[in-house]
Write a protein that holds these residues in place. Structure first.
Motif, PDB file in Angstrom:
ATOM      1  N   LYS A 101      -8.889   7.190  -0.436  1.00  0.00           N
ATOM      2  CA  LYS A 101     -10.021   7.062   0.486  1.00  0.00           C
ATOM      3  C   LYS A 101      -9.736   6.091   1.626  1.00  0.00           C
ATOM      4  O   LYS A 101     -10.341   6.189   2.683  1.00  0.00           O
ATOM      5  CB  LYS A 101     -11.272   6.616  -0.264  1.00  0.00           C
ATOM      6  CG  LYS A 101     -11.874   7.714  -1.099  1.00  0.00           C
ATOM      7  CD  LYS A 101     -13.248   7.354  -1.592  1.00  0.00           C
ATOM      8  CE  LYS A 101     -13.164   6.324  -2.676  1.00  0.00           C
ATOM      9  NZ  LYS A 101     -14.466   6.051  -3.293  1.00  0.00           N
ATOM     10  N   GLN A 102      -8.798   5.154   1.445  1.00  0.00           N
ATOM     11  CA  GLN A 102      -8.493   4.185   2.497  1.00  0.00           C
ATOM     12  C   GLN A 102      -7.478   4.710   3.504  1.00  0.00           C
ATOM     13  O   GLN A 102      -7.258   4.086   4.539  1.00  0.00           O
ATOM     14  CB  GLN A 102      -7.984   2.889   1.874  1.00  0.00           C
ATOM     15  CG  GLN A 102      -9.063   2.142   1.150  1.00  0.00           C
ATOM     16  CD  GLN A 102      -8.542   0.869   0.513  1.00  0.00           C
ATOM     17  OE1 GLN A 102      -7.354   0.605   0.530  1.00  0.00           O
ATOM     18  NE2 GLN A 102      -9.449   0.093  -0.054  1.00  0.00           N
ATOM     19  N   ARG A 103      -6.873   5.837   3.241  1.00  0.00           N
ATOM     20  CA  ARG A 103      -5.901   6.401   4.177  1.00  0.00           C
ATOM     21  C   ARG A 103      -6.630   6.966   5.399  1.00  0.00           C
ATOM     22  O   ARG A 103      -7.696   7.551   5.310  1.00  0.00           O
ATOM     23  CB  ARG A 103      -5.084   7.499   3.503  1.00  0.00           C
ATOM     24  CG  ARG A 103      -4.208   6.957   2.403  1.00  0.00           C
ATOM     25  CD  ARG A 103      -3.395   8.030   1.776  1.00  0.00           C
ATOM     26  NE  ARG A 103      -2.540   7.464   0.732  1.00  0.00           N
ATOM     27  CZ  ARG A 103      -1.802   8.182  -0.077  1.00  0.00           C
ATOM     28  NH1 ARG A 103      -1.804   9.495   0.013  1.00  0.00           N
ATOM     29  NH2 ARG A 103      -1.065   7.597  -0.991  1.00  0.00           N
TER      30      ARG A 103
ATOM     31  N   GLY B 228      -5.843   9.487   7.398  1.00  0.00           N
ATOM     32  CA  GLY B 228      -5.938  10.943   7.451  1.00  0.00           C
ATOM     33  C   GLY B 228      -7.087  11.481   6.626  1.00  0.00           C
ATOM     34  O   GLY B 228      -7.756  12.442   7.025  1.00  0.00           O
ATOM     35  N   PHE B 229      -7.349  10.861   5.496  1.00  0.00           N
ATOM     36  CA  PHE B 229      -8.457  11.308   4.645  1.00  0.00           C
ATOM     37  C   PHE B 229      -9.788  11.061   5.332  1.00  0.00           C
ATOM     38  O   PHE B 229     -10.663  11.937   5.363  1.00  0.00           O
ATOM     39  CB  PHE B 229      -8.400  10.578   3.299  1.00  0.00           C
ATOM     40  CG  PHE B 229      -9.444  11.029   2.322  1.00  0.00           C
ATOM     41  CD1 PHE B 229      -9.275  12.190   1.599  1.00  0.00           C
ATOM     42  CD2 PHE B 229     -10.599  10.298   2.136  1.00  0.00           C
ATOM     43  CE1 PHE B 229     -10.237  12.617   0.698  1.00  0.00           C
ATOM     44  CE2 PHE B 229     -11.559  10.715   1.245  1.00  0.00           C
ATOM     45  CZ  PHE B 229     -11.376  11.868   0.515  1.00  0.00           C
ATOM     46  N   THR B 230      -9.944   9.883   5.922  1.00  0.00           N
ATOM     47  CA  THR B 230     -11.204   9.545   6.577  1.00  0.00           C
ATOM     48  C   THR B 230     -11.431  10.405   7.819  1.00  0.00           C
ATOM     49  O   THR B 230     -12.523  10.936   8.018  1.00  0.00           O
ATOM     50  CB  THR B 230     -11.202   8.058   6.974  1.00  0.00           C
ATOM     51  OG1 THR B 230     -10.934   7.275   5.813  1.00  0.00           O
ATOM     52  CG2 THR B 230     -12.522   7.643   7.551  1.00  0.00           C
ATOM     53  N   ILE B 231     -10.400  10.552   8.628  1.00  0.00           N
ATOM     54  CA  ILE B 231     -10.531  11.368   9.838  1.00  0.00           C
ATOM     55  C   ILE B 231     -10.802  12.825   9.479  1.00  0.00           C
ATOM     56  O   ILE B 231     -11.667  13.475  10.072  1.00  0.00           O
ATOM     57  CB  ILE B 231      -9.264  11.237  10.707  1.00  0.00           C
ATOM     58  CG1 ILE B 231      -9.177   9.829  11.286  1.00  0.00           C
ATOM     59  CG2 ILE B 231      -9.257  12.267  11.830  1.00  0.00           C
ATOM     60  CD1 ILE B 231      -7.865   9.520  11.954  1.00  0.00           C
TER      61      ILE B 231
ATOM     62  N   ARG C 203     -10.289  11.898  -5.899  1.00  0.00           N
ATOM     63  CA  ARG C 203      -9.730  11.921  -7.248  1.00  0.00           C
ATOM     64  C   ARG C 203      -8.830  13.135  -7.456  1.00  0.00           C
ATOM     65  O   ARG C 203      -7.727  13.026  -8.007  1.00  0.00           O
ATOM     66  CB  ARG C 203     -10.849  11.925  -8.292  1.00  0.00           C
ATOM     67  CG  ARG C 203     -10.358  11.777  -9.721  1.00  0.00           C
ATOM     68  CD  ARG C 203     -11.501  11.890 -10.710  1.00  0.00           C
ATOM     69  NE  ARG C 203     -12.067  13.228 -10.747  1.00  0.00           N
ATOM     70  CZ  ARG C 203     -11.512  14.256 -11.376  1.00  0.00           C
ATOM     71  NH1 ARG C 203     -10.383  14.120 -12.013  1.00  0.00           N
ATOM     72  NH2 ARG C 203     -12.101  15.429 -11.377  1.00  0.00           N
ATOM     73  N   LEU C 204      -9.276  14.293  -6.980  1.00  0.00           N
ATOM     74  CA  LEU C 204      -8.473  15.505  -7.129  1.00  0.00           C
ATOM     75  C   LEU C 204      -7.183  15.437  -6.323  1.00  0.00           C
ATOM     76  O   LEU C 204      -6.126  15.886  -6.789  1.00  0.00           O
ATOM     77  CB  LEU C 204      -9.290  16.733  -6.710  1.00  0.00           C
ATOM     78  CG  LEU C 204     -10.431  17.123  -7.640  1.00  0.00           C
ATOM     79  CD1 LEU C 204     -11.249  18.248  -7.030  1.00  0.00           C
ATOM     80  CD2 LEU C 204      -9.904  17.516  -8.991  1.00  0.00           C
ATOM     81  N   ILE C 205      -7.242  14.871  -5.120  1.00  0.00           N
ATOM     82  CA  ILE C 205      -6.033  14.733  -4.309  1.00  0.00           C
ATOM     83  C   ILE C 205      -5.058  13.778  -4.976  1.00  0.00           C
ATOM     84  O   ILE C 205      -3.851  14.016  -5.007  1.00  0.00           O
ATOM     85  CB  ILE C 205      -6.389  14.267  -2.883  1.00  0.00           C
ATOM     86  CG1 ILE C 205      -7.100  15.384  -2.136  1.00  0.00           C
ATOM     87  CG2 ILE C 205      -5.142  13.836  -2.118  1.00  0.00           C
ATOM     88  CD1 ILE C 205      -7.706  14.949  -0.826  1.00  0.00           C
TER      89      ILE C 205
END
Length: 97
Positions: free
Chosen positions: A60-62, A64-67, A38-40
């Motif tokens: 959250k589905q990107r 880079g975020f998950t990795i 949410r903050l991003i």
């Protein structure tokens, strides 16, 4: 209580704390990952680059975020594990006088 025992117990406690922080990142306990997404999505940088407020679900589905989430979580857990190992070494093998 000798100083090496205090240092060993302190290292074990610190390792448990840091390891738990890593576990929180990986398992999304307490909604930490949702709040970061949410903050991003609402940050000035994402508004400038994308021209809109990005919804947290899209962040959250990107990949880079998950990795990144797993790298940070595993890193914290490894530092915690090494700290616990150092604390156990302090308790088992006291320093030579």
């Amino acid at each position: 209580m000798p100083a090496y025992i205090q240092q060993g117990l302190g290292l074990i406690g610190f390792g448990l704390l840091i390891g738990f922080v890593g576990f929180i990142q990986i398992a999304n306990l307490f909604g930490v990952v949702d709040e970061h997404a949410r903050l991003i999505g609402r940050s000035v940088r994402s508004r400038l680059l994308e021209g809109r407020v990005v919804p947290p679900e899209e962040i959250k589905q990107r990949d880079g975020f998950t990795i990144g989430r797993y790298i940070v979580g595993i890193g914290f857990m490894l530092v915690g594990l090494l700290s616990i190992g150092g604390g156990v070494v302090f308790l088992i093998a006291p320093p030579a006088e």
